[in-house]
Design a protein around this motif. Sequence first.
Motif, short mmCIF file in Angstrom:
data_model
loop_
_atom_site.label_atom_id
_atom_site.label_comp_id
_atom_site.label_asym_id
_atom_site.label_seq_id
_atom_site.Cartn_x
_atom_site.Cartn_y
_atom_site.Cartn_z
N LEU A 1 -2.14 3.09 -9.49
CA LEU A 1 -3.52 2.21 -9.38
C LEU A 1 -3.49 1.40 -10.36
O LEU A 1 -3.25 1.41 -11.64
CB LEU A 1 -4.61 3.35 -9.50
N ARG B 1 0.90 -1.20 0.23
CA ARG B 1 -0.11 0.07 0.04
C ARG B 1 0.73 1.19 0.10
O ARG B 1 0.62 2.29 -0.28
CB ARG B 1 -0.95 -0.06 1.12
N TYR C 1 -2.37 2.70 -13.79
CA TYR C 1 -2.41 4.04 -14.03
C TYR C 1 -1.36 4.71 -12.70
O TYR C 1 -1.21 4.18 -11.86
CB TYR C 1 -3.69 4.63 -13.59
N PHE D 1 -11.15 -0.21 -9.62
CA PHE D 1 -9.93 0.19 -9.26
C PHE D 1 -9.64 -0.53 -7.88
O PHE D 1 -10.55 -0.74 -6.88
CB PHE D 1 -9.65 1.59 -9.10
N GLY D 2 -8.17 -0.78 -7.82
CA GLY D 2 -7.79 -1.24 -6.44
C GLY D 2 -7.58 0.07 -5.53
O GLY D 2 -7.34 1.04 -5.98
N PRO D 3 -6.92 0.06 -4.21
CA PRO D 3 -6.65 1.08 -3.51
C PRO D 3 -5.39 1.77 -3.72
O PRO D 3 -5.18 2.85 -3.35
CB PRO D 3 -6.55 0.33 -2.13
#
Lengths: 117, 114
Positions: free
Chosen positions: A91, A9, A35, A108-110
């Motif tokens: 992203l 993360r 992205y 989208f992921g975090p």
Amino acid sequence: EAGVAQSPRYKIIEKRQSVAFWCNPISGHATLYWYQQILGQGPKLLIQFQNNGVVDDSQLPKDRFSAERLKGVDSTLKIQPAKLEDSAVYLCASSPGGAGGYTDTQYFGPGTRLTVL
Amino acid sequence: SQQGEEDPQALSIQEGENATMNCSYKTSINNLQWYRQNSGRGLVHLILIRSNEREKHSGRLRVTLDTSKKSSSLLITASRAADTASYFCATDGAGGTSYGKLTFGQGTILTVHP
């Protein structure tokens, strides 16, 4: 249904070091996107995969960025060597559809927040 | 390059008021999408409007599309504090080998005060 998973993360590295990000898309989704989102801006597409083939990598700085999608599922994005301007959120997104000139909703992921010192 | 340009860049309103955000783009599109991004979270898809549609509704959201003016608007009615987020329009360009390539705008930061 599990969403798009990304790791790590957060990542802090020195310039000229290398870093890798991992993405696991939603099961069954054929298309995967990476992205780059710089603070205060909208996401910019780096690379798009259709299954395990590259559809668009026109905005990927290929001298330092690379990406692969093994077996058409997971994907990794690597930066080597990193520059200060690479500090951003990376992203990953996936969508169900295949080729055909239409757009699916992207999930989208975090994101991974990268800081290059 | 950013295809969509959102206006305003920032919007501050009171809970219960309506919020309107606008998006302009430059080239022909297949469709236009709106996404929301809360602080520290990924983007969430809100609504997709195709180039042959003029208006679409989803709950408290209303999206309009004017292809002659190359513009779209997102209206959030009866806003809530939980609507505080950044809102992005994203366009899928027409023709060529788009295959789902989205180009995002810079976003509008919406703050809803309780």
